[in-house]
Design a protein around this motif. Structure first.
Motif, mmCIF file in Angstrom:
data_model
loop_
_atom_site.group_PDB
_atom_site.id
_atom_site.type_symbol
_atom_site.label_atom_id
_atom_site.label_comp_id
_atom_site.label_asym_id
_atom_site.label_seq_id
_atom_site.Cartn_x
_atom_site.Cartn_y
_atom_site.Cartn_z
ATOM 1 N N GLU A 433 -56.197 -12.786 27.824
ATOM 2 C CA GLU A 433 -55.993 -12.990 29.258
ATOM 3 C C GLU A 433 -56.067 -14.471 29.623
ATOM 4 O O GLU A 433 -55.388 -14.925 30.557
ATOM 5 N N ALA A 434 -56.870 -15.222 28.896
ATOM 6 C CA ALA A 434 -57.021 -16.652 29.183
ATOM 7 C C ALA A 434 -55.943 -17.493 28.521
ATOM 8 O O ALA A 434 -55.940 -18.728 28.648
ATOM 9 N N GLY A 435 -55.018 -16.860 27.804
ATOM 10 C CA GLY A 435 -53.949 -17.585 27.143
ATOM 11 C C GLY A 435 -54.354 -18.222 25.824
ATOM 12 O O GLY A 435 -53.673 -19.130 25.327
ATOM 13 N N LEU A 436 -55.445 -17.730 25.236
ATOM 14 C CA LEU A 436 -55.963 -18.298 23.992
ATOM 15 C C LEU A 436 -55.721 -17.384 22.787
ATOM 16 O O LEU A 436 -56.136 -17.702 21.675
ATOM 17 N N GLY A 437 -55.047 -16.280 23.026
ATOM 18 C CA GLY A 437 -54.875 -15.285 21.970
ATOM 19 C C GLY A 437 -54.043 -15.769 20.798
ATOM 20 O O GLY A 437 -54.358 -15.508 19.637
ATOM 21 N N ARG A 438 -52.947 -16.486 21.080
ATOM 22 C CA ARG A 438 -52.054 -16.914 20.002
ATOM 23 C C ARG A 438 -52.777 -17.842 19.023
ATOM 24 O O ARG A 438 -52.681 -17.663 17.802
ATOM 25 N N GLU A 439 -53.498 -18.819 19.527
ATOM 26 C CA GLU A 439 -54.199 -19.751 18.642
ATOM 27 C C GLU A 439 -55.320 -19.055 17.874
ATOM 28 O O GLU A 439 -55.567 -19.387 16.712
ATOM 29 N N PHE A 440 -55.963 -18.105 18.520
ATOM 30 C CA PHE A 440 -57.002 -17.334 17.834
ATOM 31 C C PHE A 440 -56.409 -16.602 16.630
ATOM 32 O O PHE A 440 -56.940 -16.660 15.519
ATOM 33 N N LYS A 441 -55.289 -15.926 16.854
ATOM 34 C CA LYS A 441 -54.656 -15.169 15.777
ATOM 35 C C LYS A 441 -54.147 -16.083 14.668
ATOM 36 O O LYS A 441 -54.249 -15.747 13.472
ATOM 37 N N GLU A 442 -53.595 -17.221 15.043
ATOM 38 C CA GLU A 442 -53.114 -18.165 14.030
ATOM 39 C C GLU A 442 -54.275 -18.675 13.175
ATOM 40 O O GLU A 442 -54.127 -18.864 11.965
ATOM 41 N N CYS A 443 -55.401 -18.890 13.799
ATOM 42 C CA CYS A 443 -56.593 -19.325 13.071
ATOM 43 C C CYS A 443 -57.018 -18.258 12.065
ATOM 44 O O CYS A 443 -57.346 -18.558 10.907
ATOM 45 N N MET A 444 -57.016 -16.989 12.499
ATOM 46 C CA MET A 444 -57.386 -15.892 11.604
ATOM 47 C C MET A 444 -56.411 -15.785 10.428
ATOM 48 O O MET A 444 -56.821 -15.548 9.283
ATOM 49 N N THR A 445 -55.142 -15.949 10.705
ATOM 50 C CA THR A 445 -54.133 -15.871 9.648
ATOM 51 C C THR A 445 -54.348 -16.960 8.600
ATOM 52 O O THR A 445 -54.248 -16.721 7.392
ATOM 53 N N MET A 446 -54.620 -18.169 9.070
ATOM 54 C CA MET A 446 -54.841 -19.287 8.153
ATOM 55 C C MET A 446 -56.087 -19.049 7.294
ATOM 56 O O MET A 446 -56.082 -19.318 6.085
ATOM 57 N N ALA A 447 -57.142 -18.544 7.897
ATOM 58 C CA ALA A 447 -58.364 -18.250 7.153
ATOM 59 C C ALA A 447 -58.127 -17.157 6.122
ATOM 60 O O ALA A 447 -58.616 -17.231 4.985
ATOM 61 N N LYS A 448 -57.368 -16.122 6.502
ATOM 62 C CA LYS A 448 -57.092 -15.029 5.564
ATOM 63 C C LYS A 448 -56.262 -15.521 4.383
ATOM 64 O O LYS A 448 -56.511 -15.127 3.229
ATOM 65 N N ASP A 449 -55.296 -16.378 4.657
ATOM 66 C CA ASP A 449 -54.482 -16.933 3.568
ATOM 67 C C ASP A 449 -55.353 -17.706 2.582
ATOM 68 O O ASP A 449 -55.209 -17.560 1.356
ATOM 69 N N ALA A 450 -56.254 -18.514 3.106
ATOM 70 C CA ALA A 450 -57.171 -19.262 2.229
ATOM 71 C C ALA A 450 -58.086 -18.307 1.467
ATOM 72 O O ALA A 450 -58.299 -18.460 0.258
ATOM 73 N N TYR A 451 -58.625 -17.308 2.186
ATOM 74 C CA TYR A 451 -59.512 -16.339 1.522
ATOM 75 C C TYR A 451 -58.794 -15.623 0.382
ATOM 76 O O TYR A 451 -59.323 -15.515 -0.733
ATOM 77 N N ASP A 452 -57.597 -15.114 0.653
ATOM 78 C CA ASP A 452 -56.870 -14.331 -0.349
ATOM 79 C C ASP A 452 -56.661 -15.129 -1.639
ATOM 80 O O ASP A 452 -56.783 -14.585 -2.740
ATOM 81 N N LYS A 453 -56.359 -16.394 -1.505
ATOM 82 C CA LYS A 453 -56.100 -17.206 -2.694
ATOM 83 C C LYS A 453 -57.389 -17.590 -3.426
ATOM 84 O O LYS A 453 -57.445 -17.571 -4.659
ATOM 85 N N ILE A 454 -58.428 -17.931 -2.671
ATOM 86 C CA ILE A 454 -59.699 -18.313 -3.297
ATOM 87 C C ILE A 454 -60.363 -17.110 -3.956
ATOM 88 O O ILE A 454 -60.937 -17.211 -5.042
ATOM 89 N N ALA A 455 -60.264 -15.939 -3.318
ATOM 90 C CA ALA A 455 -60.975 -14.746 -3.793
ATOM 91 C C ALA A 455 -60.487 -14.269 -5.154
ATOM 92 O O ALA A 455 -61.229 -13.598 -5.880
ATOM 93 N N ILE A 456 -59.246 -14.593 -5.519
ATOM 94 C CA ILE A 456 -58.734 -14.188 -6.834
ATOM 95 C C ILE A 456 -59.596 -14.767 -7.945
ATOM 96 O O ILE A 456 -59.879 -14.105 -8.945
ATOM 97 N N GLU A 457 -60.036 -15.998 -7.763
ATOM 98 C CA GLU A 457 -60.846 -16.679 -8.775
ATOM 99 C C GLU A 457 -62.336 -16.683 -8.448
ATOM 100 O O GLU A 457 -63.166 -16.664 -9.346
ATOM 101 N N MET A 458 -62.673 -16.715 -7.158
ATOM 102 C CA MET A 458 -64.067 -16.881 -6.746
ATOM 103 C C MET A 458 -64.392 -15.950 -5.576
ATOM 104 O O MET A 458 -64.487 -16.387 -4.430
ATOM 105 N N PRO A 459 -64.533 -14.647 -5.819
ATOM 106 C CA PRO A 459 -64.744 -13.718 -4.707
ATOM 107 C C PRO A 459 -66.014 -13.983 -3.910
ATOM 108 O O PRO A 459 -66.035 -13.779 -2.690
ATOM 109 N N GLU A 460 -67.079 -14.431 -4.567
ATOM 110 C CA GLU A 460 -68.321 -14.677 -3.837
ATOM 111 C C GLU A 460 -68.209 -15.941 -2.991
ATOM 112 O O GLU A 460 -68.608 -15.962 -1.829
ATOM 113 N N GLU A 461 -67.646 -16.998 -3.565
ATOM 114 C CA GLU A 461 -67.498 -18.243 -2.822
ATOM 115 C C GLU A 461 -66.470 -18.122 -1.700
ATOM 116 O O GLU A 461 -66.560 -18.822 -0.688
ATOM 117 N N ALA A 462 -65.490 -17.244 -1.869
ATOM 118 C CA ALA A 462 -64.441 -17.087 -0.853
ATOM 119 C C ALA A 462 -65.005 -16.623 0.488
ATOM 120 O O ALA A 462 -64.364 -16.801 1.531
#
Length: 559
Positions: A433-462
């Motif tokens: 409602e405050a117009g902050l949804g798009r940036e919030f979702k983009e932030c989550m997407t970027m974090a998930k992309d980083a997590y997915d790649k790191i977790a293959i080798e380092m699941p605990e550190e990811a």
């Protein structure tokens, strides 16, 4: 003439009384405090108490006053030769761990018994400040030395950038949606109640505006905390006994995370200065043997899970709260009613009482249960131990931020999985409602992309890169007494809306399973609030005003 216990007390000479000064609060009364400066001596005196017919003050004079190393020698003998671990509970210490990640903080706070924690709040403290140009998050050692370092830094920086720039925009949105004029601060009918009712009083006007600023700011931080990654630095204060610290340090030394191992080494060095006798075994051959046992057990369980759960499907849209196990209603009621009667049973066995209770008319059974909580006037007047006779197992799929709040409750069993970005995230509707949804979702997407790649080798550190908003599976097993405490506490109006919703649903499911027992949970608030902290801040300001204190230095007042 009444019996005088003082006749049995030791008589001390003037010289002995002088020697006792500074070590005991008095030398002539049967109740006294141990104030001797060294923690090791206080604990040793308490433990020695159980192994002698002497009074404690006499033990001190005979064995401690002339031997400054007596406490250390005593513990060395008891702990190392006899292995009496319980005496280590007699030494206490406080330690602070600052600038640690939320991953490390939760692992430390997993230790439920013998330790108490205070942690920096994500509801009242902003995390938007940089130090030497860097946001305050943990630069995980393995990740930073891997090919994923840049990806990790970019994801964490994006999370903090989005969080920081969203605060003023969201505060403005909330002020427009809930203007101060609509909140009843200046209604004429409140004039007699003060300090909020008189526009003519500049002091009262400023108090109202201060409360409003605090409430709006707290609401904004509540809504935005999901952006924070688990690497976010926090401060944790720990108070506990030596036995609990020794076990905590042993686990930290054996952790798979470099951060926890480093923190364990640092905490060990500091605790050696205050309770050395109690923690010396944390990483010696005994501690290392325990670490080896725990590591082998965890590896075995992991292998068995991989073997047996490969064909079990991951649920795509799990329930937020699901009551998995509880007793049949009639059995649960009989257990509680029997326990209520047992304390006054005059020698009658529990088995016979339960047989009788199961045969009584339902209305009599319910009268017993209701009488147990009918005199409760507020949530702090908690039900007695009869409520511990009934247990519930809940599985929860909440966001990590919410888990952090419920994790503080220690009179329960809580088991969890590794934090991941596999299960989606929660985004408050107010952000859209405050117009902050798009940036919030983009932030989550970027974090998930980083997590997915790191977790293959380092699941605990990811885990470090995963935001608080991501959903997290865990289960809680607790008895009715603890459920009453937790649910009543976590549904108060000023509570975070996330955990208020979870605890409201837990209560609804308990009420469906055990309706009469649930009546004893008399202070569950099932309402929803726009500005959760408003009434609480009003009460705080009123108390401050009545005490003649200025609100200018209020720690919750954000500038």
């Amino acid at each position: 003439m009444g019996f005088d216990t003082r006749a049995f007390l030791d008589r001390f000479s003037e010289e002995e009384r002088r020697n006792l000064e500074g070590h005991f609060s008095n030398a002539d009364r049967p109740v006294f405090a141990i104030i001797t400066p060294r923690q090791v001596d206080r604990g040793a005196l308490m433990s020695r108490y159980s192994r002698t017919d002497k009074s404690m003050r006499r033990v001190f004079l005979d064995e401690f006053a002339k031997n400054p190393n007596r406490g250390e020698e005593f513990y060395k003998k008891v702990l190392l030769e006899y292995g009496d671990d319980s005496v280590a509970e007699l030494g206490e210490a406080q330690v602070a761990l600052e600038g640690i990640s939320n991953i490390a903080a939760k692992k430390i706070e997993d230790r439920r018994i013998g330790l108490s924690y205070l942690e920096k709040s994500s509801r009242y403290v902003t995390f938007d400040q940089k130090v030497s140009g860097l946001y305050r998050y943990h630069h995980e050692e393995r990740i930073m030395s891997s090919r994923h370092a840049d990806r990790y830094l970019q994801a964490c920086d994006r999370s903090f950038d989005t969080y920081s720039k969203s605060i003023p925009a969201l505060v403005k949105f909330l002020e427009e949606r809930e203007p101060i004029e609509n909140l009843g601060f200046f209604d004429s009918q409140l004039k007699a109640e003060g300090p909020f009712g008189s526009l003519a009083d500049a002091k009262d006007v400023e108090a109202a505006r201060r409360i409003y600023r605090i409430t709006i700011r707290a609401k904004a931080l509540d809504l935005l905390r999901g952006l924070l990654p688990a690497s976010t630095m926090t401060n944790v204060g720990v108070t506990g006994n030596g036995r609990a610290f020794e076990y905590l340090l042993t686990l930290m030394h054996g952790s798979g995370l470099a951060e926890l191992r480093s923190l364990g080494e640092q905490a060990f060095l500091e605790l050696q200065q205050v309770i050395p006798s109690f923690v010396r075994r944390a990483n010696d051959r005994y501690g290392q043997a325990l670490q080896n046992y725990l590591a082998k057990t965890e590896a075995s369980a992991r292998g068995l899970a991989q073997k047996h759960l490969a064909g079990v499907a991951v649920e795509q849209n799990p329930d937020l709260v699901k009551l998995l196990e509880c007793e049949d209603n009639s059995q649960a009621e009989a257990r509680v009613a029997s326990a209520i009667l047992y304390e006054h049973a005059d020698g009658r066995p529990l088995e016979k009482i339960m047989q009788y209770v199961r045969s009584m008319p339902t209305h009599d059974l319910h009268d017993i249960i209701k009488s147990y909580t009918q005199h409760r006037e507020n949530r702090r007047q908690r039900p007695g131990r009869a409520f511990e006779m009934v247990e519930y197992t809940f599985e929860l799929f909440t966001n990590f931020g919410m888990f952090r709040d419920l994790h503080r409750h220690r009179v329960l069993t809580m088991e969890r999985q590794l934090l991941s970005a596999r299960h989606g995230f929660d985004m408050p509707s107010e952000l859209e409602e405050a117009g902050l949804g798009r940036e919030f979702k983009e932030c989550m997407t970027m974090a998930k992309d980083a997590y997915d790649k790191i977790a293959i080798e380092m699941p605990e550190e990811a885990q470090y890169v995963v935001n608080f908003a991501y959903r997290y599976p865990y289960f809680i097993k607790m008895n009715l007494r603890e459920a009453c405490h937790m649910i009543e506490l976590r549904t108060v109006p000023q509570g975070h809306p996330d955990y208020r919703l979870v605890c409201q649903r837990m209560y609804a499911q308990i009420r469906q399973a055990h309706p009469v027992l649930a009546e004893g949970m008399k202070f569950v608030d099932m309402n929803a609030y726009q500005l959760e902290r408003l009434d609480a801040e009003k009460k705080t300001e009123k108390k401050r005003s009545e005490a003649g204190q200025s609100g200018a230095s209020n720690g919750n007042d954000y500038q």
